[in-house]
Design a protein around this motif. Sequence first.
Motif, PDB file in Angstrom:
ATOM      1  N   ARG A 148       0.850  -1.180   0.000  1.00  0.00           N
ATOM      2  CA  ARG A 148       0.000   0.000   0.000  1.00  0.00           C
ATOM      3  C   ARG A 148       0.883   1.227   0.000  1.00  0.00           C
ATOM      4  N   LYS A 149       0.416   2.193  -0.672  1.00  0.00           N
ATOM      5  CA  LYS A 149       1.136   3.453  -0.727  1.00  0.00           C
ATOM      6  C   LYS A 149       0.497   4.401   0.286  1.00  0.00           C
ATOM      7  N   GLU A 150       1.232   4.806   1.315  1.00  0.00           N
ATOM      8  CA  GLU A 150       0.707   5.688   2.334  1.00  0.00           C
ATOM      9  C   GLU A 150       1.232   7.100   2.092  1.00  0.00           C
ATOM     10  N   MET A 151       0.329   8.052   2.336  1.00  0.00           N
ATOM     11  CA  MET A 151       0.722   9.449   2.118  1.00  0.00           C
ATOM     12  C   MET A 151       0.887  10.181   3.393  1.00  0.00           C
TER      13      MET A 151
END
Length: 151
Positions: A148-151
């Motif tokens: 997952r790409k977390e911001m």
Amino acid sequence: MAEEQTELEERIIVKDQHTKEIDLVNRDPKRINEDVVKVDFEDVIAEPVGTYSFDGVWKTSYTTFTISKYWCYRLLSAILGIPLAVVWGFLFALISFCHIWAVVPCIKSYLIEIQCVSRIYSLCIHTFCDPLFEALSKICSNIRVALRKEM
């Protein structure tokens, strides 16, 4: 009759390998010394422009170099050529003998023995390692990875 003729030709061919005519003009037919031994006067001695010796000295030097190289080679080959041919013939005969009667049989024997060892090794790997890795693969087969790409 044809078989006798063929057998006679084969004997002649075998005999010709040792008594064949040698080429006295082209003495390096396989060109093994083509780029190694070609040394002429111009390859060794050269005078740059503006630094010339007397013409007579230059011509005499050329003649002396060429003749001395020619006769020195002939003298050395006359004195040492036949003994060195015997030494090299003996050495290559020895190498051939060792290769034919020792090296190749040892390699063949090794290949036969290693074939037996490789079968035993293969059986051990399949007996002990295959079940272990199968069990590990079943354990790890349900693992899921999510990125997952977390911001």
